[in-house]
Design a protein around this motif. Structure first.
Motif, PDB file in Angstrom:
ATOM      1  N   ARG A  79       0.832  -1.208   0.000  1.00 15.97           N
ATOM      2  CA  ARG A  79       0.000   0.000   0.000  1.00 15.97           C
ATOM      3  C   ARG A  79       0.865   1.256   0.000  1.00 15.97           C
ATOM      4  N   TYR A  80       2.048   1.178   0.604  1.00 15.70           N
ATOM      5  CA  TYR A  80       2.895   2.353   0.745  1.00 15.70           C
ATOM      6  C   TYR A  80       3.872   2.517  -0.415  1.00 15.70           C
ATOM      7  N   MET A  81       4.316   1.416  -0.981  1.00 19.79           N
ATOM      8  CA  MET A  81       5.269   1.516  -2.087  1.00 19.79           C
ATOM      9  C   MET A  81       5.187   0.253  -2.944  1.00 19.79           C
ATOM     10  N   ARG A  82       5.083   0.455  -4.252  1.00 27.15           N
ATOM     11  CA  ARG A  82       5.052  -0.638  -5.215  1.00 27.15           C
ATOM     12  C   ARG A  82       6.041  -0.346  -6.336  1.00 27.15           C
ATOM     13  N   LEU A 113       5.648   3.602  -7.304  1.00 27.93           N
ATOM     14  CA  LEU A 113       4.510   4.423  -6.936  1.00 27.93           C
ATOM     15  C   LEU A 113       4.446   4.435  -5.417  1.00 27.93           C
ATOM     16  N   VAL A 114       4.626   5.616  -4.830  1.00 23.24           N
ATOM     17  CA  VAL A 114       4.756   5.759  -3.373  1.00 23.24           C
ATOM     18  C   VAL A 114       3.533   6.499  -2.848  1.00 23.24           C
ATOM     19  N   GLN A 115       2.865   5.889  -1.882  1.00 21.51           N
ATOM     20  CA  GLN A 115       1.707   6.492  -1.210  1.00 21.51           C
ATOM     21  C   GLN A 115       1.991   6.436   0.288  1.00 21.51           C
ATOM     22  N   PRO A 116       2.794   7.371   0.793  1.00 18.34           N
ATOM     23  CA  PRO A 116       3.380   7.194   2.138  1.00 18.34           C
ATOM     24  C   PRO A 116       2.388   7.149   3.280  1.00 18.34           C
ATOM     25  N   ILE A 128      14.744  21.336  -5.306  1.00 17.46           N
ATOM     26  CA  ILE A 128      16.007  20.667  -5.597  1.00 17.46           C
ATOM     27  C   ILE A 128      15.686  19.287  -6.171  1.00 17.46           C
ATOM     28  N   PRO A 129      16.559  18.719  -6.993  1.00 16.85           N
ATOM     29  CA  PRO A 129      16.228  17.467  -7.700  1.00 16.85           C
ATOM     30  C   PRO A 129      15.937  16.293  -6.789  1.00 16.85           C
ATOM     31  N   THR A 130      16.535  16.254  -5.597  1.00 13.10           N
ATOM     32  CA  THR A 130      16.425  15.052  -4.766  1.00 13.10           C
ATOM     33  C   THR A 130      15.211  15.037  -3.857  1.00 13.10           C
ATOM     34  N   ASP A 131      14.600  16.205  -3.597  1.00 14.86           N
ATOM     35  CA  ASP A 131      13.537  16.284  -2.607  1.00 14.86           C
ATOM     36  C   ASP A 131      12.233  16.768  -3.225  1.00 14.86           C
ATOM     37  N   VAL A 132      11.135  16.364  -2.596  1.00 13.01           N
ATOM     38  CA  VAL A 132       9.796  16.805  -2.976  1.00 13.01           C
ATOM     39  C   VAL A 132       9.218  17.585  -1.806  1.00 13.01           C
ATOM     40  N   ASP A 133       8.817  18.827  -2.047  1.00 13.66           N
ATOM     41  CA  ASP A 133       8.228  19.664  -0.995  1.00 13.66           C
ATOM     42  C   ASP A 133       6.706  19.576  -1.065  1.00 13.66           C
ATOM     43  N   LEU A 134       6.105  19.263   0.071  1.00 13.95           N
ATOM     44  CA  LEU A 134       4.659  19.058   0.145  1.00 13.95           C
ATOM     45  C   LEU A 134       4.088  19.890   1.286  1.00 13.95           C
ATOM     46  N   PRO A 135       3.568  21.079   0.985  1.00 16.34           N
ATOM     47  CA  PRO A 135       2.912  21.838   2.062  1.00 16.34           C
ATOM     48  C   PRO A 135       1.815  21.042   2.749  1.00 16.34           C
ATOM     49  N   ALA A 136       1.206  20.099   2.011  1.00 20.90           N
ATOM     50  CA  ALA A 136       0.220  19.190   2.612  1.00 20.90           C
ATOM     51  C   ALA A 136       0.373  17.827   1.951  1.00 20.90           C
ATOM     52  N   ILE A 137       0.172  16.779   2.725  1.00 19.62           N
ATOM     53  CA  ILE A 137       0.207  15.399   2.215  1.00 19.62           C
ATOM     54  C   ILE A 137      -0.893  14.636   2.940  1.00 19.62           C
ATOM     55  N   ASP A 138      -1.597  13.779   2.217  1.00 21.24           N
ATOM     56  CA  ASP A 138      -2.684  13.020   2.834  1.00 21.24           C
ATOM     57  C   ASP A 138      -2.658  11.587   2.345  1.00 21.24           C
ATOM     58  N   CYS A 139      -3.595  10.795   2.862  1.00 12.16           N
ATOM     59  CA  CYS A 139      -3.585   9.361   2.594  1.00 12.16           C
ATOM     60  C   CYS A 139      -3.948   9.019   1.154  1.00 12.16           C
ATOM     61  N   ASP A 140      -4.511   9.954   0.389  1.00 13.12           N
ATOM     62  CA  ASP A 140      -4.918   9.667  -0.983  1.00 13.12           C
ATOM     63  C   ASP A 140      -3.862  10.037  -2.020  1.00 13.12           C
ATOM     64  N   TYR A 175      -1.608  17.648  15.017  1.00 11.86           N
ATOM     65  CA  TYR A 175      -1.461  18.041  16.417  1.00 11.86           C
ATOM     66  C   TYR A 175      -0.058  18.547  16.721  1.00 11.86           C
ATOM     67  N   GLY A 176       0.706  18.894  15.665  1.00  7.26           N
ATOM     68  CA  GLY A 176       1.975  19.559  15.875  1.00  7.26           C
ATOM     69  C   GLY A 176       3.137  18.668  16.230  1.00  7.26           C
ATOM     70  N   GLN A 177       3.052  17.369  15.939  1.00  4.54           N
ATOM     71  CA  GLN A 177       4.158  16.465  16.223  1.00  4.54           C
ATOM     72  C   GLN A 177       4.950  16.228  14.934  1.00  4.54           C
ATOM     73  N   ARG A 178       6.253  16.351  15.017  1.00  4.67           N
ATOM     74  CA  ARG A 178       7.117  16.181  13.852  1.00  4.67           C
ATOM     75  C   ARG A 178       7.512  14.707  13.751  1.00  4.67           C
ATOM     76  N   ARG A 179       7.231  14.098  12.609  1.00  2.40           N
ATOM     77  CA  ARG A 179       7.450  12.653  12.429  1.00  2.40           C
ATOM     78  C   ARG A 179       8.184  12.373  11.117  1.00  2.40           C
ATOM     79  N   ILE A 180       8.795  11.180  11.037  1.00  2.91           N
ATOM     80  CA  ILE A 180       9.444  10.718   9.810  1.00  2.91           C
ATOM     81  C   ILE A 180       8.883   9.343   9.480  1.00  2.91           C
ATOM     82  N   ARG A 181       8.111   9.231   8.444  1.00  2.00           N
ATOM     83  CA  ARG A 181       7.555   7.946   7.990  1.00  2.00           C
ATOM     84  C   ARG A 181       8.544   7.319   6.997  1.00  2.00           C
ATOM     85  N   VAL A 182       9.120   6.181   7.358  1.00  2.00           N
ATOM     86  CA  VAL A 182      10.142   5.527   6.542  1.00  2.00           C
ATOM     87  C   VAL A 182       9.618   4.169   6.087  1.00  2.00           C
ATOM     88  N   SER A 183       9.643   3.942   4.777  1.00  2.00           N
ATOM     89  CA  SER A 183       9.234   2.660   4.198  1.00  2.00           C
ATOM     90  C   SER A 183      10.378   2.117   3.356  1.00  2.00           C
TER      91      SER A 183
END
Length: 1086
Positions: free
Chosen positions: A370-373, A396-399, A766-778, A809-817
């Motif tokens: 579901r997270y990466m194929r 295809l990454v759906q983090p 920058i070529p290596t990173d993707v900036d996402l002001p918002a990211i959701d489950c879809d 809720y203001g918690q900084r997290r790193i989702r790693v797959s």
């Protein structure tokens, strides 16, 4: 904290639930998770795992800890697993479940609300009392493990390769196969794939060898030169040519010849997964023929044709007479079983199940699919091998994808102030595939190969099997997906608050059509769903030719309007006046939303200062960032970013419009793009709700959501009767779904591969990173890969996606797959392990990216050639010798021609479609998830007039039927849905009683243009409403309903979705003929 890296105790606020439905929803039934009572005996010293999105306890919670992938070396006795000292504990109240918003606005008679991904009644529930998980390959018995009544015992469906359509290929690793684990009997709400008819029943004739007639005539060896030239696609039906007189319908090479050494048909390198069915053993004394499409099974007296044993790996063969039976060509076969999928077994990656199937994942080292194929589940060692296959290499990454309710939650790990352990060279995060050496004092990075020093407080001795003794107890060492608590080094500023700013168009058109009132009603309904607490801030403004802010401070008796008349050089009032804490302004906000439609009911201003209003709202949000939700009804006409009706200009100049029509799908200028980049820099995302009855130039204004991680919602033509319910549900899901703010994502891969490009809804500085002001489950992001070196055969190649984000809720997290796949030098392994869903998803996204810059005919031709090149490569290098009259398809990609045909007939590639419709389609595809990609172009069609006559058991949704008019009768009522829209077609000779019970209509002449599905007091109506609710739950979308009838434009709209018919271009059968002819031409040229 005794030691860094241990699972973090449940530190999420007790009210942390971004998915909670309002308690006053009507007719809503939600299966609540079974939670242990507060007084249950729990070991106080046991680590507690925080569940980020309020997921259920897993079915494997009572089992032993998950070991790192792979058995111990020979002669080494593995350590006994250490049982957990306490059960995992949810951070949510016992009455909370991950759910889907629903509910129409007050005063409307909309269809009943629905829930998104609640625990389905038939889903596998937590096996809290079991000591070990069910063994792979076992079918769960009906009285063991699940709650009583949760599962209905019944036989599992046979694999598609053994019933109905057959093939001569190996058990596939692609769509429609039985993979990964035991099959579970059908569940009441198991998602269904919107595809062809039900699988045929297993009969003795299904196992008999079919006759060997070719459906496609092969040209003589002395064919003219014109025959070898590839012609333009789809000039019409291509006649099938009969084989030359006296020729054999298939080539039969010498019998009994074993495959040569190094043959692509050597023994399969992957172990069979539990639940897979191996090819049948050869019959002694004779060779088995390939399984053919298009022909009935032979009678018992027919002799079996001699074929080499290697042909059992050759794939599916489409064969038959020159007259192809449309009922026997490859079509999707839906599965009604829930599959248990372990991501790794025996130190090998398990190929994932089809993305459109219903499955439950157990993370045993690789991340959930579901997270990466990956498009291919074995990685080619060289670029030459990949180019030979003609397939593409991409992820295809759906983090933040929604898990199945029965899956174990992602565990949160806190390494303290030092942050998670990372490679000093490539900065990859610690994962199950990093190898510890020197008694745990050093580790080797599985991505770059560099040896690193293990931090002193993270060291642990190694066991006799070479693994860390605590590997099973640390999620980051035994699971493919974990979530790290971000340390200070990942925080540039304090985590941003949850800011929601609503911007409403109140121009004359918006007021008169009811769009403004619908927007105000939808906003008022979701106020209760916004996150609680002092960090939640809200603001609201309206606009026509000027901009109106509102002071919502509690000290005022009523909201105060602040007008900004300058729409060229905009400014914003004092920020603290217009963006305030929700807890302080809730009453003022509700009062204002109730008053806005009346305040502007006599508005005669038809202009829209959309660009200026969005800019002014951004200035108010600039210091905090947040979500800007814009409700727009007309074409922006004044102020910053004003636009003109380009579509009308294109129609006026027909000759120029036909030559350069695709340019209307590009933004008119860079004004809004420049604004969008600035928005992304300050972490402001834009969601656009377009409630219109005219052209609004979506190609230009959609740049804002596409660059800032937002989304476009499109309601055309807007109906005040039927669309408020969908608008309300779409807004609630947008607010309540699992999501994060100020995110950055990067994908890393092993040496030999590198990321070539990213594609989706984001901003990239920058070529290596993707900036996402918002990211959701879809949201899904496509990552294309390329070789920069040769990979070693037999090794594993790893991919790792890391998403740094802030929770609501203001918690900084790193989702790693992390995903590790085997490398191969065999072309046949690439075709055997191809992932059809991911391959097609990438093809769909790449086509959508090219549509604005290329003529549609050119894009259609490119998509068709990609399909032909893949099948030609398989035919040339992997298929065994056979007649030129056979179209041989790899088992894993046998549906690729069907989906390719559906794509070239889709709305985005149709020149007769409205420009705004095509622009919305392009934007929708940009971030589309894999399970929704195929339904978008190949919808699901079911016969709803038979709901009362057929027993469907536990299945809520009837079997789908092929998308061909041959399956649509005049006395039937049919439902067709593609994940966005739902069409109900009423035949001209329908039984009046059935129509009255289902739709409340007594005559076909009463079919209205605007329709709202109602509840009627009869079994048929109840079943239809249940079907609609289930479809909406599966799609996480409310779906717009439209009634269609034969003889008018609505009927033409319905039949335009029947992609197997000869509509717009060729039929499915004719397309197979075309593909086969092009492959023959390529074979002759080579």
């Amino acid at each position: 904290m005794a030691s860094p890296g241990w699972p973090r105790a449940g530190n999420v606020p007790p009210n942390y639930n971004p998915n909670l439905l309002a308690d006053n929803m009507q007719n809503l039934q939600i299966n609540r998770p079974n939670q242990p009572p507060a007084s249950a005996n729990v070991n106080a010293n046991a680590p507690r795992y925080a569940m980020p999105f309020g997921q259920q306890p897993p079915p494997f919670a009572g089992g032993p800890p998950i070991s790192r992938p792979g058995p111990p070396p020979p002669s080494i006795f593995p350590r006994a697993p250490v049982p957990p000292s306490g059960p995992s504990q949810s951070t949510l109240p016992s009455n909370v479940a991950v759910s889907r918003p629903t509910g129409p606005p007050p005063g409307t008679h909309a269809p009943p609300p629905f829930a998104s991904r609640p625990p389905p009644p038939g889903a596998v529930p937590p096996m809290a009392g079991s000591a070990v998980p069910p063994p792979p390959g076992a079918v769960l018995p009906s009285g063991q493990g699940p709650r009583p009544g949760a599962l209905m015992s019944g036989p599992s469906l046979p694999p598609p390769s053994t019933a109905g359509l057959t093939s001569n290929g190996p058990p596939p690793f692609g769509s429609g196969s039985v993979q990964g684990g035991p099959r579970v009997p059908p569940s009441g709400t198991a998602p269904r794939f919107p595809v062809g008819g039900p699988p045929q029943s297993m009969t003795s004739s299904a196992l008999q060898p079919p006759s060997m007639h070719s459906p496609f005539g092969s040209p003589p060896a002395t064919a003219s030169s014109s025959m070898a030239q590839p012609g333009p696609p789809f000039l019409g039906a291509l006649p099938s040519m009969p084989p030359p007189p006296g020729s054999s319908p298939f080539a039969a090479p010498g019998q009994g010849m074993p495959p040569p050494s190094g043959s692509p048909f050597a023994t399969q390198s992957w172990q069979m997964q539990p639940g897979q069915v191996a090819p049948p053993p050869p019959i002694p004394g004779s060779m088995q023929p390939p399984r053919m499409y298009g022909m009935p099974p032979p009678v018992l007296s027919q002799s079996m044709a001699s074929m080499p044993p290697a042909l059992s790996h050759a794939g599916a063969v489409v064969a038959g007479t020159s007259k192809i039976d449309p009922n026997q060509i490859p079509r999707p076969i839906p599965s009604s079983s829930v599959l248990l999928h372990e991501t790794r077994q025996s130190n090998q990656a398990n190929p994932p199940p089809s993305a459109t199937s219903d499955y439950i994942v157990r993370d045993t080292g690789n991340c959930s699919p579901r997270y990466m194929r990956c498009t291919i589940n074995q990685v080619p060692c060289t670029i030459d091998l990949l180019n030979t296959s003609a397939m593409q290499m991409a992820l295809l990454v759906q983090p933040l994808a929604l898990p199945h309710p029965s899956e174990e939650p992602i565990q949160i790990v806190d390494f303290g102030e030092n942050g998670p352990v990372r490679c000093s060279h490539c900065k990859a995060y610690i994962n199950p595939f990093m190898k510890f050496i020197d008694q745990g004092r050093r580790f080797i990075c599985n991505l770059c190969g560099v040896t690193n020093e293990t931090p002193r407080d993270y060291q642990c001795n190694l066991g006799p099997d070479g693994r860390r003794r605590d590997a099973d107890e640390r999620p980051e060492l035994c699971r493919g997906t974990v979530e790290f608590v971000a340390s200070q080094e990942f925080t540039v500023r304090d985590p941003m608050p949850a800011v929601y700013f609503f911007l409403i168009d109140v121009s004359m058109n918006s007021i008169q059509t009811g769009a403004a009132a619908a927007a105000c009603s939808a906003i008022s309904q979701i106020i209760a769903d916004l996150p609680d607490g002092p960090r939640t801030l809200v603001g609201i403004a309206t606009f026509d030719s000027t901009i109106h802010f509102y002071n919502l401070k509690r000290a005022l008796q009523q909201p105060l309007m602040l007008i900004v008349p300058d729409v060229q050089d905009v400014y914003t009032p004092l920020e603290s006046d217009v963006i305030v804490q929700l807890s302080e302004c809730r009453q003022h906000l509700e009062l204002l939303l109730e008053s806005i439609p009346a305040m502007f009911q006599n508005n005669r201003t038809s202009d829209s200062a959309f660009g200026a209003a969005v800019k002014a709202a951004f200035l108010a949000m600039k210091s905090t960032g947040g979500k800007l939700l814009v409700f727009q009804s007309v074409l922006p006409s004044v102020g910053i970013g004003a636009l003109s009706a380009r579509e009308a200009e294109g129609r006026a100049n027909v000759s120029a419009g036909e030559k350069e029509a695709h340019k209307l799908l590009q933004p008119v200028d860079k004004t809004l793009k420049t604004m969008a980049i600035e928005f992304a820099e300050y972490q402001v995302s834009v969601d656009l709700f377009i409630t219109t009855q005219s052209y609004v130039d979506i190609a230009s204004i959609s740049v804002l959501p596409r660059t800032t991680g937002g989304q476009v919602y499109y309601y055309y033509p807007f109906s005040a009767l039927s669309d408020p319910a969908k608008l309300s549900n779409d807004l609630r899901w947008n607010i309540t779904r699992p999501q994060g703010f100020e995110a950055v994502m990067r994908v890393r891969c092993s040496q030999g591969l590198q990321v070539q490009d990213y594609s989706g809804s984001f901003c990239k500085r920058i070529p290596t990173d993707v900036d996402l002001p918002a990211i959701d489950c879809d949201k899904t992001i496509m990552v294309t890969l390329k070789h920069d070196d040769k990979l070693q055969d037999g090794s594993e190649c790893a991919f790792q996606s890391a998403l740094l984000y802030t929770t609501v809720y203001g918690q900084r997290r790193i989702r790693v797959s992390t995903l590790a796949l085997p490398c191969t030098t065999m072309l046949s392994n690439l075709f055997r392990s191809a992932d059809l869903d991911t391959q097609f998803g990438c093809m769909l996204k790449q086509a959508a990216n090219e549509i604005p810059s290329s003529p549609p005919m050119q894009v259609r031709e490119k998509v068709t050639n990609l399909c032909i090149n893949i099948l030609h490569s398989y035919r040339k290098f992997c298929a065994t010798a056979s007649s030129g009259g056979q179209l041989i398809l790899p088992e894993a990609l046998k549906l690729l021609p069907l989906y390719t045909l559906a794509l070239i007939k889709s709305k985005g590639l149709r020149t007769d479609a409205r420009i705004d419709d095509r622009s919305f389609w392009i934007n929708y595809v940009a971030h589309l998830s894999i399970p929704l990609a195929i339904p978008l172009v190949y919808p699901r069609m079911i016969a709803i007039h038979e709901l009362g006559s057929k027993e469907m058991g536990e299945d809520l949704i009837p079997p789908s039927i092929p998308l061909s008019s041959e399956h649509v009768s005049d006395d039937g009522i049919y439902l067709l849905e593609n994940g966005q829209d739902c069409l109900i077609y009423v035949g001209s000779c329908v039984d009046q009683d059935v129509m009255q019970q289902l739709l409340g209509l007594s005559s076909i002449d009463e079919v209205p243009t605007q329709f709202v599905l109602q509840h009627y007091d009869n079994p048929l109506s109840k079943k239809l409403n249940n079907v609609m609710n289930e479809i909406r739950r599966q799609r996480c979308s409310y779906l717009r309903l439209k009634l269609c009838k034969k003889g008018d434009s609505s009927g033409m709209l319905f039949f335009s979705h029947l992609v197997e018919d000869k509509i717009q271009s060729v039929s499915y059968v004719e397309f197979l003929v075309h593909v086969h002819r092009q492959i023959q031409n390529k074979m002759h040229e080579s």
